[in-house]
Design an enzyme around this catalytic site. Structure first.
Site, PDB file in Angstrom:
ATOM      1  N   SER A  48       8.315  34.603  18.827  1.00  0.00           N
ATOM      2  CA  SER A  48       7.284  33.614  19.201  1.00  0.00           C
ATOM      3  C   SER A  48       7.888  32.211  19.264  1.00  0.00           C
ATOM      4  O   SER A  48       7.708  31.490  20.257  1.00  0.00           O
ATOM      5  CB  SER A  48       6.150  33.584  18.169  1.00  0.00           C
ATOM      6  OG  SER A  48       5.785  34.870  17.763  1.00  0.00           O
ATOM      7  N   TYR A 137       7.146  44.259  14.876  1.00  0.00           N
ATOM      8  CA  TYR A 137       6.611  42.902  14.737  1.00  0.00           C
ATOM      9  C   TYR A 137       5.090  43.001  14.845  1.00  0.00           C
ATOM     10  O   TYR A 137       4.557  43.194  15.933  1.00  0.00           O
ATOM     11  CB  TYR A 137       7.197  42.001  15.824  1.00  0.00           C
ATOM     12  CG  TYR A 137       6.855  40.521  15.753  1.00  0.00           C
ATOM     13  CD1 TYR A 137       5.979  39.994  14.810  1.00  0.00           C
ATOM     14  CD2 TYR A 137       7.444  39.634  16.643  1.00  0.00           C
ATOM     15  CE1 TYR A 137       5.699  38.631  14.767  1.00  0.00           C
ATOM     16  CE2 TYR A 137       7.171  38.261  16.606  1.00  0.00           C
ATOM     17  CZ  TYR A 137       6.286  37.775  15.667  1.00  0.00           C
ATOM     18  OH  TYR A 137       6.010  36.423  15.638  1.00  0.00           O
ATOM     19  N   LYS A 165       7.890  43.282  10.339  1.00  0.00           N
ATOM     20  CA  LYS A 165       7.716  41.842  10.152  1.00  0.00           C
ATOM     21  C   LYS A 165       6.227  41.622  10.272  1.00  0.00           C
ATOM     22  O   LYS A 165       5.651  41.781  11.350  1.00  0.00           O
ATOM     23  CB  LYS A 165       8.476  41.085  11.241  1.00  0.00           C
ATOM     24  CG  LYS A 165       8.042  39.650  11.396  1.00  0.00           C
ATOM     25  CD  LYS A 165       8.908  38.956  12.413  1.00  0.00           C
ATOM     26  CE  LYS A 165       8.270  37.719  13.032  1.00  0.00           C
ATOM     27  NZ  LYS A 165       7.430  36.923  12.157  1.00  0.00           N
TER      28      LYS A 165
END
Ligand SMILES: CC(=O)N[C@@H]([C@@H](O)[C@H](O)[C@H](O)CO)[C@@H](O)CC(=O)C(=O)O
Length: 305
Positions: A48, A137, A165
């Protein structure tokens, strides 16, 4: 232990642009070396904070390449390869493997709201495309999908899956993922505002978007957690949170504020790419104040550099 290289403070690497908004090899290397000198454990490249969804495949490959040229073998390097199509994600994954990255990671598919079977297939195809370990993620606030225990359990049959994550906000999600997986499975804390609580409930490590602008404070927070000094850990988390709220308070995006702070420190990594907006107008004058908040917090906890 094999997975120890993933434990510690792992900043999400920022997109580095030149003055015309193109990927800058020099600035990537400058930022990579700067973070290395700060003593972080590794870097999470192209997520991101790396503005991955605003970059094309060639630009993402270039970023992966310049980071690895600077730091391969010196730090743990995780390549985020999530992309709109499986084809592009696999291409990035193979490229990251060629470059010597330690692990891959990917968000779930975006844009169409797909059934869990498609998400399972997507992550499995990425895992099967290389020999590298893989980290899911989970960031439901941007992707609209929150990793279920059911899917995690299915995917755990694949030995390449070594961690999640987790950027969802409830710290309990971290505890649930830890409970569902083997002891050595790594859960990375995602919300920087909850670093200390994430670690206490079971996160082994952290990957974060604000670590890069204040790595010293997160390294110190980690030191307090490891020492079992929870009173100091809470205090530093409070200062970190005041800073994060300030980083998010200006017009533009949090990342443009962070990049302006970097400029004040003499490290120019450019600005953000549209549709993210740069900081503008009177808010530019507030950058110095936020930079000072970081410096004051560092002094308070006896951090010198
Ligand atoms: C939604 C979002 O950007 N979350 C961040 C957080 O680190 C976030 O920046 C921080 O908690 C401040 O809100 C990370 O999870 C992102 C990240 O690690 C990345 O850049 O891939």
């Amino acid at each position: 232990m094999l997975l120890d290289k993933y434990k510690g403070i792992i900043p999400a690497f920022y997109a580095c642009y030149d003055e015309s908004g193109e990927i800058s090899p020099e600035r990537i290397k400058l930022l990579a070396n700067h973070l290395y000198e700060k003593g972080v454990q590794g870097l999470y490249v192209g997520g991101s904070s790396g503005e991955c969804i605003y970059q094309n495949l060639e630009e993402r490959k270039a970023t992966l390449k310049y980071v690895s040229e600077s730091l391969k073998g010196k730090l743990t390097l995780i390549a985020h390869v999530g992309a709109p199509s499986t084809k592009e994600s696999v291409e990035l994954a193979k490229y990251a493997e060629e470059l010597g990255y330690d692990a891959l990671s990917a968000i779930p598919p975006i844009y169409f709201k797909l059934p869990e079977s498609s998400i399972e297939k997507y992550w499995t195809e990425i895992m099967d495309s290389t020999e590298l370990p893989f980290i899911i993620y989970n960031i439901p606030q941007t992707t609209g999908y929150n990793l279920s225990i059911n899917l995690l359990t299915k995917l755990l049959k694949n030995d390449k899956l070594i961690g999640v994550k987790n950027s969802s906000m409830p710290v309990m999600d971290i505890e649930r993922f830890k409970a569902a997986a083997p002891e050595e499975f790594i859960v990375f804390n995602g919300p920087d505002e909850q670093y200390v609580s994430g670690r206490l409930i079971g996160a082994d490590s952290g990957i974060g978007g604000t670590y890069g602008v204040m790595p010293e404070l997160f390294l110190k927070a980690e030191e307090f957690v490891v020492a079992g000094n929870f009173s100091e850990a809470r205090k530093i988390q409070r200062d970190i949170n005041d800073i994060i709220i300030a980083l998010c308070s200006l017009n533009g995006s949090m990342y443009s504020t962070i990049k302006e702070i970097y400029k004040l420190r003499g490290i120019n990594i450019g600005s953000v790419r549209g549709p993210l907006e740069p900081v503008s107008g009177e808010d530019l004058g507030k950058i110095e104040i936020i930079k000072n908040m970081i410096d004051v917090a560092k002094q308070k906890f006896g951090i010198e550099n």
